[in-house]
Design an enzyme around this catalytic site. Structure first.
Site, PDB file in Angstrom:
ATOM      1  N   CYS A   1      -2.387  -3.063   7.070  1.00 56.02           N
ATOM      2  CA  CYS A   1      -1.887  -3.008   8.453  1.00 56.02           C
ATOM      3  C   CYS A   1      -2.104  -1.604   9.017  1.00 56.02           C
ATOM      4  CB  CYS A   1      -0.402  -3.379   8.493  1.00 56.02           C
ATOM      5  SG  CYS A   1       0.686  -2.066   7.885  1.00 56.02           S
TER       6      CYS A   1
ATOM      7  N   GLU B   1       0.835  -1.205   0.000  1.00 52.62           N
ATOM      8  CA  GLU B   1       0.000   0.000   0.000  1.00 52.62           C
ATOM      9  C   GLU B   1       0.866   1.250   0.000  1.00 52.62           C
ATOM     10  OE1 GLU B   1      -0.243  -2.673   1.896  1.00 52.62           O
ATOM     11  OE2 GLU B   1      -2.291  -3.040   2.593  1.00 52.62           O
TER      12      GLU B   1
ATOM     13  N   CYS C   1      -0.181   1.266   7.329  1.00 56.25           N
ATOM     14  CA  CYS C   1      -0.721   1.634   6.017  1.00 56.25           C
ATOM     15  C   CYS C   1      -2.064   2.360   6.145  1.00 56.25           C
ATOM     16  CB  CYS C   1      -0.856   0.403   5.132  1.00 56.25           C
ATOM     17  SG  CYS C   1       0.751  -0.217   4.618  1.00 56.25           S
TER      18      CYS C   1
HETATM   19  N1  THU Z   1       2.241  -6.419   4.029  1.00 58.79           N
HETATM   20  C1  THU Z   1       1.753  -5.562   3.097  1.00 58.79           C
HETATM   21  O1  THU Z   1       2.343  -5.389   2.020  1.00 58.79           O
HETATM   22  N2  THU Z   1       0.600  -4.904   3.389  1.00 58.79           N
HETATM   23  C2  THU Z   1      -0.082  -5.007   4.564  1.00 58.79           C
HETATM   24  O2  THU Z   1      -1.007  -4.251   4.803  1.00 58.79           O
HETATM   25  C3  THU Z   1       0.292  -6.055   5.497  1.00 58.79           C
HETATM   26  C4  THU Z   1       1.615  -6.689   5.299  1.00 58.79           C
HETATM   27  C5  THU Z   1       3.511  -7.108   3.747  1.00 58.79           C
HETATM   28  C6  THU Z   1       4.655  -6.681   4.620  1.00 58.79           C
HETATM   29  C7  THU Z   1       5.568  -7.876   4.542  1.00 58.79           C
HETATM   30  O3  THU Z   1       6.377  -7.761   3.387  1.00 58.79           O
HETATM   31  C8  THU Z   1       4.609  -9.047   4.341  1.00 58.79           C
HETATM   32  O4  THU Z   1       3.369  -8.485   3.951  1.00 58.79           O
HETATM   33  C9  THU Z   1       4.398  -9.896   5.602  1.00 58.79           C
HETATM   34  O5  THU Z   1       4.033  -9.103   6.680  1.00 58.79           O
END
Ligand code: THU
Length: 156
Positions: free
Chosen positions: A106, A75, A109
């Site tokens: 998360c 994101e 984000c």
């Molecule tokens: N991740 C994202 O790209 N977006 C989120 O909102 C949650 C987590 C990624 C971060 C990391 O590279 C992987 O997912 C595992 O946490």
């Protein structure tokens, strides 16, 4: 004493044919963005796609690092791509795709997306999809982040 209620409306689409074509395309772009994920540590590729007010679609994907805390979520790479390359435009929607069960952005984000939503004073719709057909849709970032920390908090 009073209580403040926070409501999040989540629309659940159970079949591809329930989606309008623009949403289906944005989800497809978030899925194809997963190809550029660099996730050798988590083995959890994430793709994001932003729909801009002029119809442009901007992609992002998670970029991890051997120094784990440096990793960036899909994101926020999409948001950085947008901020650098699309001055003067706004974000109408974000789609996020993962290969397993659909996952919501998360906390970090959500905060980053809220900054954009506040700046543009227009809601950003959120579409979430995992490996099956189910799509979750939320009308704004504000709905995903109760009691937020805003720029107005800094003004005292
Ligand atoms: N991740 C994202 O790209 N977006 C989120 O909102 C949650 C987590 C990624 C971060 C990391 O590279 C992987 O997912 C595992 O946490």
């Amino acid at each position: 004493m009073k209580q403040i209620e926070h409501t999040t409306y989540i629309t659940v689409y159970e079949h591809n044919n329930e989606l309008v074509p623009a949403d289906a395309e944005l989800l497809q772009r978030s899925r194809s963005a997963m190809r550029h994920s660099h996730s050798p540590y988590s083995h959890y590729p994430v793709g994001a796609a932003l729909l801009l007010n002029d119809g442009t679609i901007v992609e992002g994907s998670n970029q991890e690092n051997a120094s784990f805390p440096l990793g960036l979520c899909a994101e926020r790479t999409a948001l950085a791509n947008f901020a650098i390359n699309h001055h003067g435009k706004t974000v109408d929607a974000i789609a996020v795709s993962v290969g397993t069960e659909a996952a919501a952005p998360c906390g970090m984000c959500r905060q980053a997306l809220l900054e954009q939503e506040s700046r543009q004073q227009n809601p950003i719709r959120v579409l979430l999809k995992g490996g099956d057909e189910t799509v979750y849709a939320i009308g704004s970032i504000k709905e995903l982040l109760p009691l937020p920390f805003y720029s107005k908090n800094l003004k005292g």
